[in-house]
Design a protein around this motif. Structure first.
Motif, PDB file in Angstrom:
ATOM      1  N   TYR A   1       0.877  -1.173   0.000  1.00 29.58           N
ATOM      2  CA  TYR A   1       0.000   0.000   0.000  1.00 29.58           C
ATOM      3  C   TYR A   1       0.907   1.213   0.000  1.00 29.58           C
ATOM      4  O   TYR A   1       1.619   1.456   0.977  1.00 29.58           O
ATOM      5  N   SER A   2       0.893   1.952  -1.091  1.00 28.64           N
ATOM      6  CA  SER A   2       1.861   3.028  -1.300  1.00 28.64           C
ATOM      7  C   SER A   2       1.177   4.324  -1.714  1.00 28.64           C
ATOM      8  O   SER A   2       0.140   4.303  -2.379  1.00 28.64           O
ATOM      9  N   PRO A   3       1.785   5.466  -1.371  1.00 31.83           N
ATOM     10  CA  PRO A   3       1.253   6.746  -1.830  1.00 31.83           C
ATOM     11  C   PRO A   3       1.731   7.103  -3.241  1.00 31.83           C
ATOM     12  O   PRO A   3       1.317   8.113  -3.795  1.00 31.83           O
ATOM     13  N   ASP A   4       2.599   6.275  -3.830  1.00 30.13           N
ATOM     14  CA  ASP A   4       3.275   6.617  -5.078  1.00 30.13           C
ATOM     15  C   ASP A   4       2.740   5.812  -6.265  1.00 30.13           C
ATOM     16  O   ASP A   4       3.141   4.675  -6.476  1.00 30.13           O
TER      17      ASP A   4
ATOM     18  N   THR B   1      -3.334   0.467  12.292  1.00 31.87           N
ATOM     19  CA  THR B   1      -2.288   0.536  13.305  1.00 31.87           C
ATOM     20  C   THR B   1      -1.069   1.321  12.828  1.00 31.87           C
ATOM     21  O   THR B   1      -0.109   1.474  13.560  1.00 31.87           O
ATOM     22  N   VAL B   2      -1.124   1.809  11.594  1.00 32.31           N
ATOM     23  CA  VAL B   2       0.005   2.495  10.975  1.00 32.31           C
ATOM     24  C   VAL B   2      -0.378   3.951  10.715  1.00 32.31           C
ATOM     25  O   VAL B   2      -1.516   4.236  10.343  1.00 32.31           O
ATOM     26  N   ASP B   3       0.574   4.852  10.894  1.00 28.87           N
ATOM     27  CA  ASP B   3       0.340   6.256  10.568  1.00 28.87           C
ATOM     28  C   ASP B   3      -0.046   6.350   9.086  1.00 28.87           C
ATOM     29  O   ASP B   3       0.563   5.696   8.240  1.00 28.87           O
ATOM     30  N   TRP B   4      -1.046   7.158   8.779  1.00 36.75           N
ATOM     31  CA  TRP B   4      -1.549   7.243   7.404  1.00 36.75           C
ATOM     32  C   TRP B   4      -0.472   7.657   6.406  1.00 36.75           C
ATOM     33  O   TRP B   4      -0.564   7.378   5.228  1.00 36.75           O
ATOM     34  N   ARG B   5       0.579   8.295   6.877  1.00 33.29           N
ATOM     35  CA  ARG B   5       1.669   8.690   5.968  1.00 33.29           C
ATOM     36  C   ARG B   5       2.558   7.513   5.584  1.00 33.29           C
ATOM     37  O   ARG B   5       3.404   7.623   4.703  1.00 33.29           O
ATOM     38  N   ASP B   6       2.388   6.370   6.264  1.00 32.33           N
ATOM     39  CA  ASP B   6       3.210   5.194   5.996  1.00 32.33           C
ATOM     40  C   ASP B   6       2.567   4.204   5.027  1.00 32.33           C
ATOM     41  O   ASP B   6       3.058   3.098   4.838  1.00 32.33           O
TER      42      ASP B   6
ATOM     43  N   PHE C   1       9.049   2.856  -3.814  1.00 30.97           N
ATOM     44  CA  PHE C   1       7.775   3.575  -3.741  1.00 30.97           C
ATOM     45  C   PHE C   1       7.279   3.791  -2.311  1.00 30.97           C
ATOM     46  O   PHE C   1       6.259   4.423  -2.118  1.00 30.97           O
ATOM     47  N   GLU C   2       7.977   3.223  -1.332  1.00 32.01           N
ATOM     48  CA  GLU C   2       7.608   3.314   0.075  1.00 32.01           C
ATOM     49  C   GLU C   2       6.216   2.748   0.321  1.00 32.01           C
ATOM     50  O   GLU C   2       5.527   2.362  -0.596  1.00 32.01           O
ATOM     51  N   GLY C   3       5.827   2.675   1.564  1.00 30.55           N
ATOM     52  CA  GLY C   3       4.512   2.157   1.907  1.00 30.55           C
ATOM     53  C   GLY C   3       4.598   0.998   2.875  1.00 30.55           C
ATOM     54  O   GLY C   3       5.632   0.733   3.474  1.00 30.55           O
TER      55      GLY C   3
END
Length: 190
Positions: A48-51, A108-113, A162-164
């Protein structure tokens, strides 16, 4: 133990089996039968990535792990990647937009992650019917043992670029240490 509503018994059973699979354990049914789900069946991974990147960029990112990855049009018209393993089936990479119903683990994870874009890396065995069998053949298990580290290495590269947040097919979070262990073909048992 508290009473479980009849409509939730199946959900509870599935959850208990998922937990047992992740702990390399079993579930004792009321009848006394012990169910031991196969923990090595957890091969497919999702990021699940923001990119959101086009598949041509994804193809470049995974080129070192899947050098023969090719683009194709999926049945729904989206572009995906696939690579055929000589004896071990196919690895497929898809990107989609997450639905509104995100997996509970993401709460359980910060939405930015994590983000709304899902990169899914899946293994399709030579005989997909074996995925549904309780006792797959030894050829299936050998192919799975060879394909699973490739899926994990591919996912590790996607996450690095892509982080996530990475989840497995049962919506359990996969920490980076566990992802690296999978990529090296090591057991993830507790």
């Amino acid at each position: 133990m508290p009473e479980v509503e009849p409509g939730h018994v199946a959900e509870l059973r599935e959850w208990a089996l998922a937990v047992a699979k992740h702990c390399w354990g079993g579930v004792i049914q009321e009848s006394g039968t012990i169910l031991r789900p196969d923990p090595e069946s957890l091969v497919d991974l999702r990021l699940y990535s923001p990119d959101p990147q086009p598949m041509s960029i994804v193809q470049e990112v995974v080129r070192s792990v899947l050098p023969r990855a090719q683009e194709y049009q999926d049945s729904d018209g989206t572009t995906a990647l696939y690579t055929t393993l000589e004896y071990d089936g196919t690895i497929v990479i898809k990107r989609s937009r997450a639905t509104r119903d995100l997996p509970p683990a993401l709460a359980t994870v910060d939405w930015r992650d994590y983000g709304p874009h899902v990169y899914e890396v899946s293994w399709i065995p030579p005989d997909p019917e074996e995925l549904t069998q309780e006792m797959p053949s030894s050829l299936h298990m050998i192919a799975r043992r060879r394909a699973a580290p490739m899926v994990a290495r591919t996912m590790a590269m996607l996450q690095q670029k892509f982080e996530g947040t990475v989840l497995d097919t049962e919506d359990f979070m996969v920490q980076s240490e566990a992802l690296q262990a999978r990529a090296q073909g090591k057991s993830q048992g507790i």
